[in-house]
Design a protein around this motif. Structure first.
Motif, short mmCIF file in Angstrom:
data_model
loop_
_atom_site.label_atom_id
_atom_site.label_comp_id
_atom_site.label_asym_id
_atom_site.label_seq_id
_atom_site.Cartn_x
_atom_site.Cartn_y
_atom_site.Cartn_z
N GLY A 120 0.83 -1.19 0.00
CA GLY A 120 0.00 0.00 0.00
C GLY A 120 0.87 1.25 0.00
O GLY A 120 2.08 1.18 -0.16
N PRO A 121 0.24 2.39 0.21
CA PRO A 121 0.98 3.65 0.10
C PRO A 121 1.95 3.94 1.23
O PRO A 121 2.79 4.82 1.10
N ASP A 122 1.88 3.19 2.32
CA ASP A 122 2.70 3.50 3.48
C ASP A 122 3.71 2.42 3.87
O ASP A 122 4.39 2.55 4.88
N TYR A 123 3.81 1.34 3.07
CA TYR A 123 4.74 0.28 3.44
C TYR A 123 5.15 -0.53 2.23
O TYR A 123 4.33 -0.88 1.39
N ALA A 124 6.44 -0.87 2.19
CA ALA A 124 6.96 -1.80 1.19
C ALA A 124 7.95 -2.72 1.88
O ALA A 124 8.83 -2.26 2.61
N GLY A 125 7.79 -4.01 1.67
CA GLY A 125 8.74 -4.97 2.20
C GLY A 125 9.98 -5.01 1.32
O GLY A 125 9.90 -4.80 0.11
N ILE A 126 11.12 -5.27 1.92
CA ILE A 126 12.36 -5.44 1.18
C ILE A 126 12.50 -6.94 0.90
O ILE A 126 12.65 -7.74 1.83
#
Length: 122
Positions: free
Chosen positions: A39-45
């Motif tokens: 979503g707009p507030d989180y990205a997993g590495i």
């Protein structure tokens, strides 16, 4: 096949960022990192092993983390037992256990005031 997280080991590093798109672009260009968008507030590495696992994440915040830099997360086989051990050893629970997609997590401060997190699949 992904390996099982190991009890009380360093497991996941979360970086606080103020602009997710710019942060993703930087880490992709600088280090070749790839991401799992939530979503707009989180990205997993994504793990560099290409195994579908994640090694960290980028969390959007209006301000960068003012003290301590990245939030280090440890893994626990038993989050409640670990919380008791933290307090017994002189640490402070700064955020009680809460549910998130994939398990439960809490935050604690060590005697020097460094904040870390612990998560469990339960």
């Amino acid at each position: 096949m992904a390996s099982k997280p190991r009890h009380h080991t360093l497991d996941y590093t979360e970086l606080t960022v103020t602009d997710l798109a710019a942060a993703k672009a930087f880490y992709e260009a600088a280090f070749g990192w790839t991401f799992v968008d939530y979503g707009p507030d989180y990205a997993g590495i994504a793990s560099p092993d290409g195994d579908g696992e994640e090694v960290g994440g980028l969390l959007v915040s209006p301000e960068g983390r003012p003290v301590g830099g990245p939030l280090v997360l440890l893994y626990s086989d038993d989050l409640d037992e670990t919380a008791q051990a933290i307090v017994s050893a002189g640490g402070t629970i700064v955020q009680e256990a809460y549910a998130f997609p994939g398990g439960r997590r809490l935050h604690f401060a060590d005697p020097s005031g460094n904040e870390l997190g612990v998560w469990a699949r339960q």
